[in-house]
Design a protein around this motif. Structure first.
Motif, PDB file in Angstrom:
ATOM      1  N   LYS A  41       0.897  -1.044  -0.105  1.00 44.54           N
ATOM      2  CA  LYS A  41       0.105  -0.179  -0.040  1.00 44.54           C
ATOM      3  C   LYS A  41       0.725   1.356  -0.104  1.00 44.54           C
ATOM      4  N   ALA A  42       1.908   1.351   0.882  1.00 43.49           N
ATOM      5  CA  ALA A  42       2.432   2.642   1.231  1.00 43.49           C
ATOM      6  C   ALA A  42       3.811   2.693   0.270  1.00 43.49           C
ATOM      7  N   LEU A  88       6.160   4.680  -8.981  1.00 42.99           N
ATOM      8  CA  LEU A  88       5.305   6.082  -9.293  1.00 42.99           C
ATOM      9  C   LEU A  88       6.120   7.186  -9.337  1.00 42.99           C
ATOM     10  N   PHE A 105       0.618  12.734  -9.140  1.00 44.09           N
ATOM     11  CA  PHE A 105       1.307  11.457  -9.356  1.00 44.09           C
ATOM     12  C   PHE A 105       0.806  11.062 -10.765  1.00 44.09           C
ATOM     13  N   GLY A 106       1.867  10.464 -11.467  1.00 46.08           N
ATOM     14  CA  GLY A 106       1.572   9.676 -12.811  1.00 46.08           C
ATOM     15  C   GLY A 106       0.743   8.367 -12.344  1.00 46.08           C
ATOM     16  N   GLY A 107       0.308   7.611 -13.249  1.00 45.14           N
ATOM     17  CA  GLY A 107      -0.392   6.343 -12.841  1.00 45.14           C
ATOM     18  C   GLY A 107       0.410   5.442 -12.660  1.00 45.14           C
TER      19      GLY A 107
ATOM     20  N   ASN B  10      -9.226  -1.537   6.731  1.00 48.63           N
ATOM     21  CA  ASN B  10     -10.176  -2.021   5.749  1.00 48.63           C
ATOM     22  C   ASN B  10     -11.582  -1.532   6.228  1.00 48.63           C
ATOM     23  N   TYR B  35      -4.042  11.039   0.037  1.00 53.10           N
ATOM     24  CA  TYR B  35      -4.445  10.778  -1.146  1.00 53.10           C
ATOM     25  C   TYR B  35      -5.299   9.833  -1.513  1.00 53.10           C
ATOM     26  N   GLN B  37      -6.090   6.123  -4.108  1.00 60.08           N
ATOM     27  CA  GLN B  37      -5.539   5.426  -5.049  1.00 60.08           C
ATOM     28  C   GLN B  37      -6.531   4.500  -5.460  1.00 60.08           C
ATOM     29  N   GLY B  40      -5.323  -0.143  -9.705  1.00 64.54           N
ATOM     30  CA  GLY B  40      -4.467   0.101 -10.693  1.00 64.54           C
ATOM     31  C   GLY B  40      -4.097   1.519 -11.288  1.00 64.54           C
ATOM     32  N   GLN B  41      -4.411   2.367 -10.653  1.00 61.41           N
ATOM     33  CA  GLN B  41      -3.921   3.788 -10.942  1.00 61.41           C
ATOM     34  C   GLN B  41      -3.015   4.239  -9.906  1.00 61.41           C
ATOM     35  N   GLY B  42      -2.622   5.532 -10.403  1.00 60.09           N
ATOM     36  CA  GLY B  42      -1.521   6.438  -9.493  1.00 60.09           C
ATOM     37  C   GLY B  42      -2.202   7.047  -8.225  1.00 60.09           C
ATOM     38  N   LEU B  43      -1.464   7.756  -7.567  1.00 54.77           N
ATOM     39  CA  LEU B  43      -2.065   8.284  -6.302  1.00 54.77           C
ATOM     40  C   LEU B  43      -2.621   9.694  -6.909  1.00 54.77           C
ATOM     41  N   PHE B  45      -3.747  13.211  -5.680  1.00 48.66           N
ATOM     42  CA  PHE B  45      -3.822  14.184  -4.185  1.00 48.66           C
ATOM     43  C   PHE B  45      -5.280  14.791  -4.067  1.00 48.66           C
ATOM     44  N   LEU B  91      -4.655   6.837   1.369  1.00 51.41           N
ATOM     45  CA  LEU B  91      -3.357   6.869   1.793  1.00 51.41           C
ATOM     46  C   LEU B  91      -2.942   8.494   2.490  1.00 51.41           C
ATOM     47  N   PHE B 106       4.523   7.828   4.474  1.00 54.13           N
ATOM     48  CA  PHE B 106       3.345   7.216   4.232  1.00 54.13           C
ATOM     49  C   PHE B 106       2.694   6.271   4.992  1.00 54.13           C
ATOM     50  N   GLY B 107       1.580   6.292   5.511  1.00 54.30           N
ATOM     51  CA  GLY B 107       0.731   5.347   6.204  1.00 54.30           C
ATOM     52  C   GLY B 107       0.600   4.170   5.266  1.00 54.30           C
ATOM     53  N   PRO B 108       0.131   2.835   6.039  1.00 57.29           N
ATOM     54  CA  PRO B 108      -0.351   1.902   5.303  1.00 57.29           C
ATOM     55  C   PRO B 108      -1.650   1.885   4.595  1.00 57.29           C
ATOM     56  N   GLY B 109      -2.469   2.853   4.617  1.00 52.32           N
ATOM     57  CA  GLY B 109      -3.502   3.026   3.902  1.00 52.32           C
ATOM     58  C   GLY B 109      -4.809   2.516   4.324  1.00 52.32           C
ATOM     59  N   THR B 110      -5.883   2.995   4.200  1.00 59.27           N
ATOM     60  CA  THR B 110      -7.238   2.447   4.375  1.00 59.27           C
ATOM     61  C   THR B 110      -7.958   1.955   3.152  1.00 59.27           C
ATOM     62  N   ARG B 111      -8.070   0.638   2.876  1.00 55.76           N
ATOM     63  CA  ARG B 111      -9.053   0.121   1.948  1.00 55.76           C
ATOM     64  C   ARG B 111     -10.429   0.315   2.067  1.00 55.76           C
TER      65      ARG B 111
END
Lengths: 115, 115
Positions: A41-42, A88, A105-107, B10, B35, B37, B40-43, B45, B91, B106-111
């Protein structure tokens, strides 16, 4: 609107191969270009580039910026399976209205390194 | 020391419900970023905070999205009346100062999955 485009979208290589990833951009008030590696993820930071023509190197990874042609490349030599990730590219631009900087960011490019 | 943490890791919610995502930055980091995401895509903002203020909210996708930060610490991103298109990994990142010369952690993110 700021734009960052990465190519290829994905590639598959074998261990030992060299890969070259591309990042082109169109931004207003460019400050810097950054590369990240994202395995789960990060994202983790790789390089920050601010000047044209100066190569940055870290082990088997290297990157260079061309501010005239508005692109950067990231090279990975002697690839290993641990290099498999999404790479990225992000461009930092100064936001006049907000008096701060923003990353676009790019893709991403998905790299798969096979044994 | 502790890195950036996010909760929940999650979240599955029904369309139309509100959700709140939390980010705990690294202690002492004045800048905080959100951010998104998509698969399949970039981040993408969304918003950043310098201290407790958010100078630029233009990255928020719609008025259903809001964010706040208190005590130059914890930040929450709230999505009201969630839609399926909101499904993504969210993220959070923090840094010592604002701008790419300060590395973003970055943090681990929330899905988030909206059904």
């Amino acid at each position: 609107e700021d734009k960052v485009v990465q190519s290829p979208l994905s590639l598959v290589v074998h261990e030992g191969d060299t890969v070259t990833l591309n990042c082109s951009y169109e931004v207003t008030n460019f400050r810097s270009l950054l590369w990240y590696k994202q395995e789960k993820k990060a994202p983790t930071f790789l390089f920050m580039l601010t000047s044209s023509g100066i190569e940055k190197k870290s082990g088997r990874l290297s990157s260079i910026l061309d501010k005239k042609e508005l692109f950067s490349i990231l090279n990975i030599t002697a690839t290993q399976t641990g290099d498999s990730a999404i790479y990225l590219c992000a461009v930092e631009a100064f936001m006049i209205k907000a008096a701060g900087n923003k990353l676009t960011f790019g893709g991403g490019t998905r790299v798969l390194v096979k044994p | 020391g502790a890195g950036v943490s996010q909760s929940p890791s999650n979240k599955v919610t029904e369309k139309g419900k509100d959700v709140e995502l939390r980010c705990d930055p690294i202690s002492g980091h004045t800048a905080l970023y959100w951010y998104r995401q998509r698969l399949g895509q970039g981040l993408e903002f969304l918003i950043y905070f310098q201290g407790n203020s958010a100078p630029d909210k233009s990255g928020l996708p719609s008025d259903r999205f809001s964010a706040e930060r208190t005590g130059e610490s914890v930040s929450t991103l709230t999505i009201q009346r969630t839609q399926q298109e909101d499904s993504a990994v969210y993220l959070c990142a923090s840094s010592w100062g604002q701008g790419a010369s300060y590395e973003q952690y970055f943090g681990p993110g929330t899905r988030l999955t909206v059904t």
